[in-house]
Design a protein around this motif. Structure first.
Motif, PDB file in Angstrom:
ATOM      1  N   ALA A 106      47.426  26.993  33.915  1.00 20.03           N
ATOM      2  CA  ALA A 106      48.163  28.066  33.236  1.00 20.03           C
ATOM      3  C   ALA A 106      49.660  27.952  33.508  1.00 20.03           C
ATOM      4  O   ALA A 106      50.485  28.167  32.609  1.00 20.03           O
ATOM      5  N   THR A 107      50.025  27.584  34.724  1.00 24.91           N
ATOM      6  CA  THR A 107      51.429  27.489  35.114  1.00 24.91           C
ATOM      7  C   THR A 107      52.179  26.424  34.319  1.00 24.91           C
ATOM      8  O   THR A 107      53.378  26.554  34.087  1.00 24.91           O
ATOM      9  N   LEU A 108      51.480  25.397  33.865  1.00 25.51           N
ATOM     10  CA  LEU A 108      52.144  24.346  33.093  1.00 25.51           C
ATOM     11  C   LEU A 108      52.768  24.878  31.806  1.00 25.51           C
ATOM     12  O   LEU A 108      53.676  24.264  31.260  1.00 25.51           O
ATOM     13  N   ASP A 109      52.304  26.027  31.335  1.00 27.27           N
ATOM     14  CA  ASP A 109      52.816  26.614  30.095  1.00 27.27           C
ATOM     15  C   ASP A 109      53.622  27.889  30.333  1.00 27.27           C
ATOM     16  O   ASP A 109      53.948  28.599  29.392  1.00 27.27           O
ATOM     17  N   GLY A 156      60.749  29.288  37.871  1.00 30.25           N
ATOM     18  CA  GLY A 156      62.118  29.482  38.340  1.00 30.25           C
ATOM     19  C   GLY A 156      62.798  28.196  38.771  1.00 30.25           C
ATOM     20  O   GLY A 156      63.966  27.971  38.466  1.00 30.25           O
ATOM     21  N   MET A 157      62.075  27.335  39.487  1.00 29.55           N
ATOM     22  CA  MET A 157      62.659  26.070  39.953  1.00 29.55           C
ATOM     23  C   MET A 157      63.031  25.140  38.808  1.00 29.55           C
ATOM     24  O   MET A 157      63.755  24.167  39.003  1.00 29.55           O
ATOM     25  N   LEU A 158      62.531  25.436  37.618  1.00 28.40           N
ATOM     26  CA  LEU A 158      62.810  24.587  36.452  1.00 28.40           C
ATOM     27  C   LEU A 158      63.759  25.279  35.475  1.00 28.40           C
ATOM     28  O   LEU A 158      63.818  24.924  34.303  1.00 28.40           O
ATOM     29  N   GLY A 159      64.484  26.276  35.958  1.00 25.18           N
ATOM     30  CA  GLY A 159      65.410  26.994  35.089  1.00 25.18           C
ATOM     31  C   GLY A 159      64.700  27.960  34.157  1.00 25.18           C
ATOM     32  O   GLY A 159      65.158  28.199  33.045  1.00 25.18           O
ATOM     33  N   ASP A 160      63.586  28.501  34.607  1.00 24.08           N
ATOM     34  CA  ASP A 160      62.798  29.472  33.841  1.00 24.08           C
ATOM     35  C   ASP A 160      62.283  28.916  32.516  1.00 24.08           C
ATOM     36  O   ASP A 160      62.214  29.634  31.514  1.00 24.08           O
ATOM     37  N   ILE A 161      61.929  27.637  32.522  1.00 27.63           N
ATOM     38  CA  ILE A 161      61.212  27.060  31.385  1.00 27.63           C
ATOM     39  C   ILE A 161      59.903  26.481  31.917  1.00 27.63           C
ATOM     40  O   ILE A 161      59.762  26.249  33.121  1.00 27.63           O
ATOM     41  N   SER A 162      58.977  26.254  31.034  1.00 27.05           N
ATOM     42  CA  SER A 162      57.679  25.748  31.467  1.00 27.05           C
ATOM     43  C   SER A 162      57.779  24.265  31.824  1.00 27.05           C
ATOM     44  O   SER A 162      58.637  23.550  31.293  1.00 27.05           O
ATOM     45  N   PRO A 163      56.898  23.799  32.700  1.00 23.73           N
ATOM     46  CA  PRO A 163      56.892  22.365  33.013  1.00 23.73           C
ATOM     47  C   PRO A 163      56.692  21.501  31.769  1.00 23.73           C
ATOM     48  O   PRO A 163      57.344  20.459  31.631  1.00 23.73           O
ATOM     49  N   ARG A 164      55.829  21.930  30.847  1.00 24.93           N
ATOM     50  CA  ARG A 164      55.616  21.142  29.629  1.00 24.93           C
ATOM     51  C   ARG A 164      56.893  21.039  28.797  1.00 24.93           C
ATOM     52  O   ARG A 164      57.179  19.999  28.220  1.00 24.93           O
ATOM     53  N   ALA A 165      57.659  22.115  28.751  1.00 32.41           N
ATOM     54  CA  ALA A 165      58.919  22.077  28.009  1.00 32.41           C
ATOM     55  C   ALA A 165      59.956  21.244  28.757  1.00 32.41           C
ATOM     56  O   ALA A 165      60.724  20.496  28.149  1.00 32.41           O
ATOM     57  N   MET A 171      48.131  16.781  37.499  1.00 26.22           N
ATOM     58  CA  MET A 171      49.311  17.419  36.918  1.00 26.22           C
ATOM     59  C   MET A 171      50.373  16.374  36.563  1.00 26.22           C
ATOM     60  O   MET A 171      50.990  16.454  35.492  1.00 26.22           O
ATOM     61  N   TRP A 172      50.581  15.413  37.447  1.00 24.60           N
ATOM     62  CA  TRP A 172      51.535  14.341  37.166  1.00 24.60           C
ATOM     63  C   TRP A 172      51.111  13.598  35.902  1.00 24.60           C
ATOM     64  O   TRP A 172      51.942  13.310  35.038  1.00 24.60           O
ATOM     65  N   ARG A 173      49.815  13.311  35.826  1.00 26.60           N
ATOM     66  CA  ARG A 173      49.284  12.567  34.683  1.00 26.60           C
ATOM     67  C   ARG A 173      49.407  13.397  33.403  1.00 26.60           C
ATOM     68  O   ARG A 173      49.868  12.895  32.376  1.00 26.60           O
TER      69      ARG A 173
END
Length: 159
Positions: A92-95, A99-108, A148-150
């Motif tokens: 769920a967090t991937l979407d 905060g550590m990513l500038g408040d964007i999702s990891p996928r984005a 997750m890396w994959r």
């Protein structure tokens, strides 16, 4: 919860007191309203205490906490349960904004070169925090973040 429902707090019956433990004033207000509605007059007015992280840690260090330690669960039972819960949470967090990513999702974030490096740093942070558990066989310490890396397509940044 197993069905994806978020847990907003914990409710515990201690003697004749019903204790709601939450991590924010908003959750306390929401939880109090839910309990008051559900118990329809069976409980009195709530007494509220606010404890900072520092106060909770100091109380724990001094042995002042009143909660009993959780019963031991065999690792062969706990590990698959904890890993399944972490899989759901991280999936769920991937979407969701991080905060550590500038408040964007990891996928984005992985759509740009700079974002890919930020996501790699975030994943390394998660792995390091997980592996730093004092008990090396704890389910949190043995969680494998490889998927997750994959899934994010940045395995080449994993060192």
């Amino acid at each position: 919860m197993a069905n994806g429902t978020p847990v907003l707090g914990n409710v515990e019956l201690k003697g004749r007191a019903l204790v709601l433990a939450v991590t924010s004033a908003e959750r306390a207000k929401r939880g109090t309203a839910l309990i008051t509605d559900a118990l329809a007059g069976l409980v009195g007015s709530p007494l509220t205490t606010i404890e900072t992280i520092e106060q909770a840690m100091a109380a724990r260090a001094e042995g002042l906490t009143t909660s009993e330690p959780a019963p031991a669960i065999a690792p062969e039972v706990a590990t698959p349960l904890v890993h399944a819960m972490l899989d759901r949470q991280y999936r769920a967090t991937l979407d969701e904004p991080v905060g550590m990513l500038g408040d964007i999702s990891p996928r984005a974030a992985v759509r740009t070169a700079a974002g890919r490096y930020r996501v790699a740093g975030w994943l390394k942070h998660l792995e390091n925090r997980s592996s730093a558990h004092p008990e090396p066989n704890d389910p949190m310490a043995t969680y494998d973040f490889t998927w997750m890396w994959r899934e994010l397509g940045i395995e080449d940044l994993r060192k």
